[in-house]
Design a protein around this motif. Structure first.
Motif, PDB file in Angstrom:
ATOM      1  N   ARG A 157       1.895  23.046  17.619  1.00  0.00           N
ATOM      2  CA  ARG A 157       1.892  24.137  16.635  1.00  0.00           C
ATOM      3  C   ARG A 157       2.065  23.631  15.204  1.00  0.00           C
ATOM      4  NH1 ARG A 157       6.326  27.646  16.948  1.00  0.00           N
ATOM      5  NH2 ARG A 157       7.677  26.242  18.084  1.00  0.00           N
ATOM      6  N   GLU A 158       1.977  22.309  15.023  1.00  0.00           N
ATOM      7  CA  GLU A 158       2.256  21.705  13.719  1.00  0.00           C
ATOM      8  C   GLU A 158       1.005  21.172  13.042  1.00  0.00           C
ATOM      9  OE1 GLU A 158       4.995  18.512  14.292  1.00  0.00           O
ATOM     10  OE2 GLU A 158       6.688  19.832  14.685  1.00  0.00           O
ATOM     11  N   LEU A 159       0.983  21.340  11.739  1.00  0.00           N
ATOM     12  CA  LEU A 159       0.018  20.684  10.871  1.00  0.00           C
ATOM     13  C   LEU A 159       0.865  19.742  10.021  1.00  0.00           C
ATOM     14  CD1 LEU A 159      -2.960  20.689  10.097  1.00  0.00           C
ATOM     15  CD2 LEU A 159      -2.467  22.469   8.444  1.00  0.00           C
ATOM     16  N   ARG A 160       0.671  18.427  10.176  1.00  0.00           N
ATOM     17  CA  ARG A 160       1.595  17.472   9.558  1.00  0.00           C
ATOM     18  C   ARG A 160       0.848  16.330   8.890  1.00  0.00           C
ATOM     19  NH1 ARG A 160       6.124  13.758  12.565  1.00  0.00           N
ATOM     20  NH2 ARG A 160       7.201  13.125  10.676  1.00  0.00           N
ATOM     21  N   ILE A 161       1.416  15.892   7.763  1.00  0.00           N
ATOM     22  CA  ILE A 161       0.881  14.726   7.062  1.00  0.00           C
ATOM     23  C   ILE A 161       2.049  13.969   6.440  1.00  0.00           C
ATOM     24  CG2 ILE A 161       0.486  15.906   4.856  1.00  0.00           C
ATOM     25  CD1 ILE A 161      -2.201  14.327   4.688  1.00  0.00           C
ATOM     26  N   THR A 162       1.980  12.646   6.493  1.00  0.00           N
ATOM     27  CA  THR A 162       2.963  11.817   5.790  1.00  0.00           C
ATOM     28  C   THR A 162       2.192  10.923   4.826  1.00  0.00           C
ATOM     29  OG1 THR A 162       2.907  10.156   7.537  1.00  0.00           O
ATOM     30  CG2 THR A 162       4.650  11.804   7.671  1.00  0.00           C
ATOM     31  N   LYS A 163       2.810  10.654   3.696  1.00  0.00           N
ATOM     32  CA  LYS A 163       2.134   9.868   2.665  1.00  0.00           C
ATOM     33  C   LYS A 163       3.178   9.202   1.787  1.00  0.00           C
ATOM     34  CE  LYS A 163      -1.622   8.757   0.394  1.00  0.00           C
ATOM     35  NZ  LYS A 163      -2.794   8.136   0.937  1.00  0.00           N
ATOM     36  N   THR A 164       2.945   7.942   1.471  1.00  0.00           N
ATOM     37  CA  THR A 164       3.779   7.268   0.483  1.00  0.00           C
ATOM     38  C   THR A 164       3.121   7.452  -0.875  1.00  0.00           C
ATOM     39  OG1 THR A 164       4.573   5.650   2.092  1.00  0.00           O
ATOM     40  CG2 THR A 164       4.794   5.077  -0.236  1.00  0.00           C
ATOM     41  N   LEU A 165       3.829   8.147  -1.752  1.00  0.00           N
ATOM     42  CA  LEU A 165       3.326   8.443  -3.095  1.00  0.00           C
ATOM     43  C   LEU A 165       3.791   7.367  -4.059  1.00  0.00           C
ATOM     44  CD1 LEU A 165       4.291  12.220  -3.011  1.00  0.00           C
ATOM     45  CD2 LEU A 165       2.005  11.254  -2.640  1.00  0.00           C
ATOM     46  N   LYS A 166       2.921   6.953  -4.949  1.00  0.00           N
ATOM     47  CA  LYS A 166       3.242   5.900  -5.902  1.00  0.00           C
ATOM     48  C   LYS A 166       3.918   6.482  -7.146  1.00  0.00           C
ATOM     49  CE  LYS A 166      -0.576   2.896  -4.389  1.00  0.00           C
ATOM     50  NZ  LYS A 166       0.100   2.623  -3.165  1.00  0.00           N
ATOM     51  N   ALA A 167       5.066   7.108  -6.898  1.00  0.00           N
ATOM     52  CA  ALA A 167       5.855   7.724  -7.967  1.00  0.00           C
ATOM     53  C   ALA A 167       7.305   7.806  -7.502  1.00  0.00           C
ATOM     54  CB  ALA A 167       5.324   9.116  -8.288  1.00  0.00           C
ATOM     55  N   PRO A 168       8.250   7.692  -8.453  1.00  0.00           N
ATOM     56  CA  PRO A 168       9.667   7.787  -8.063  1.00  0.00           C
ATOM     57  C   PRO A 168      10.019   9.203  -7.607  1.00  0.00           C
ATOM     58  CG  PRO A 168       9.437   7.666 -10.450  1.00  0.00           C
ATOM     59  CD  PRO A 168       8.076   7.466  -9.878  1.00  0.00           C
ATOM     60  N   ILE A 169      11.033   9.292  -6.769  1.00  0.00           N
ATOM     61  CA  ILE A 169      11.416  10.570  -6.169  1.00  0.00           C
ATOM     62  C   ILE A 169      11.748  11.628  -7.219  1.00  0.00           C
ATOM     63  CG2 ILE A 169      13.878  10.029  -5.853  1.00  0.00           C
ATOM     64  CD1 ILE A 169      13.524  11.382  -3.014  1.00  0.00           C
ATOM     65  N   GLU A 170      12.332  11.229  -8.345  1.00  0.00           N
ATOM     66  CA  GLU A 170      12.698  12.210  -9.372  1.00  0.00           C
ATOM     67  C   GLU A 170      11.465  12.944  -9.891  1.00  0.00           C
ATOM     68  OE1 GLU A 170      15.749   9.076  -9.053  1.00  0.00           O
ATOM     69  OE2 GLU A 170      13.594   8.944  -9.445  1.00  0.00           O
ATOM     70  N   LEU A 171      10.372  12.212 -10.101  1.00  0.00           N
ATOM     71  CA  LEU A 171       9.140  12.836 -10.581  1.00  0.00           C
ATOM     72  C   LEU A 171       8.496  13.684  -9.486  1.00  0.00           C
ATOM     73  CD1 LEU A 171       6.994  13.286 -12.746  1.00  0.00           C
ATOM     74  CD2 LEU A 171       5.878  11.174 -11.974  1.00  0.00           C
ATOM     75  N   VAL A 172       8.469  13.163  -8.261  1.00  0.00           N
ATOM     76  CA  VAL A 172       7.891  13.922  -7.150  1.00  0.00           C
ATOM     77  C   VAL A 172       8.646  15.239  -6.985  1.00  0.00           C
ATOM     78  CG1 VAL A 172       7.418  13.939  -4.671  1.00  0.00           C
ATOM     79  CG2 VAL A 172       7.049  11.845  -5.989  1.00  0.00           C
ATOM     80  N   TRP A 173       9.967  15.184  -7.044  1.00  0.00           N
ATOM     81  CA  TRP A 173      10.779  16.392  -6.921  1.00  0.00           C
ATOM     82  C   TRP A 173      10.468  17.368  -8.055  1.00  0.00           C
ATOM     83  CZ3 TRP A 173      13.462  18.379  -3.053  1.00  0.00           C
ATOM     84  CH2 TRP A 173      14.282  19.473  -3.327  1.00  0.00           C
ATOM     85  N   GLU A 174      10.365  16.852  -9.261  1.00  0.00           N
ATOM     86  CA  GLU A 174      10.100  17.715 -10.418  1.00  0.00           C
ATOM     87  C   GLU A 174       8.776  18.471 -10.268  1.00  0.00           C
ATOM     88  OE1 GLU A 174       9.083  17.258 -15.121  1.00  0.00           O
ATOM     89  OE2 GLU A 174      10.590  15.907 -14.303  1.00  0.00           O
ATOM     90  N   VAL A 175       7.718  17.781  -9.818  1.00  0.00           N
ATOM     91  CA  VAL A 175       6.418  18.455  -9.724  1.00  0.00           C
ATOM     92  C   VAL A 175       6.363  19.416  -8.535  1.00  0.00           C
ATOM     93  CG1 VAL A 175       5.245  16.581 -10.948  1.00  0.00           C
ATOM     94  CG2 VAL A 175       5.143  16.663  -8.446  1.00  0.00           C
ATOM     95  N   TRP A 176       7.303  19.296  -7.595  1.00  0.00           N
ATOM     96  CA  TRP A 176       7.410  20.257  -6.497  1.00  0.00           C
ATOM     97  C   TRP A 176       8.262  21.459  -6.866  1.00  0.00           C
ATOM     98  CZ3 TRP A 176       5.657  21.464  -1.752  1.00  0.00           C
ATOM     99  CH2 TRP A 176       4.832  20.547  -1.114  1.00  0.00           C
ATOM    100  N   SER A 177       9.240  21.264  -7.750  1.00  0.00           N
ATOM    101  CA  SER A 177      10.256  22.294  -7.976  1.00  0.00           C
ATOM    102  C   SER A 177      10.046  23.138  -9.227  1.00  0.00           C
ATOM    103  CB  SER A 177      11.644  21.649  -8.020  1.00  0.00           C
ATOM    104  OG  SER A 177      11.723  20.704  -9.075  1.00  0.00           O
ATOM    105  N   LYS A 178       9.071  22.810 -10.043  1.00  0.00           N
ATOM    106  CA  LYS A 178       8.830  23.562 -11.279  1.00  0.00           C
ATOM    107  C   LYS A 178       7.432  24.184 -11.252  1.00  0.00           C
ATOM    108  CE  LYS A 178      11.903  20.805 -14.225  1.00  0.00           C
ATOM    109  NZ  LYS A 178      13.076  21.366 -13.757  1.00  0.00           N
TER     110      LYS A 178
END
Length: 150
Positions: free
Chosen positions: A7-28
């Motif tokens: 029942r899952e649609l799943r993807i994993t990916k290593t992003l070439k960006a620090p977690i602080e930036l990744v979090w910011e673009v997800w949370s704003k």
């Protein structure tokens, strides 16, 4: 133990960006509007209360002119670690896990649908597997642009 992989649609990916930036673009909302959705889609964010119990309402504008109304409720937010939201119509739970890897971030994105049949219908009707891959590609490109501006 019950398995939910059917029942899952799943993807994993290593992003070439620090977690602080990744979090910011997800949370704003001003960021997420710029990268959310498959290629060719744009977004109008009507409301994004980024807190547990907060509502997220937006319209995805398809390249063919079709609008797709979306409504979700944020169920769990652990800063720099986890975002869980419940999407309605169709109903599914999305869990995004973030793991810092120095200057990179491991992203683990899972959509859990109520039944295997609903998942199959969504994949068939909306090409959801490819759409999720394209969504990650748009996220990667947006992060790259943000890093170049720093």
């Amino acid at each position: 133990m019950e398995t939910t992989t059917n029942r899952e649609l799943r993807i994993t990916k290593t992003l070439k960006a620090p977690i602080e930036l990744v979090w910011e673009v997800w949370s704003k909302s001003e960021h997420i509007a710029n990268w959310w959705g498959p290629k060719g889609f744009t977004n109008t964010i009507h409301k994004m209360e980024f807190k547990e119990g907060g509502e997220w309402k937006f319209t995805m504008h398809g390249p063919n002119g079709t609008d797709y109304a979306n409504r979700s409720i944020f169920r769990e937010i652990i800063p720099m670690k986890k975002i869980v939201f419940e999407h309605f119509n169709p109903h599914f739970i999305t869990t995004i896990l973030f793991e810092s890897k120095g200057k990179e971030t491991l992203l683990d994105w899972t959509g859990l649908f109520d039944t295997e049949e609903i998942l199959k219908t969504i994949i068939k009707a909306h090409n959801a597997e490819e759409g999720l891959k394209q969504n990650i590609e748009k996220l990667e490109n947006y992060l790259k642009q943000k890093l170049e501006l720093r």
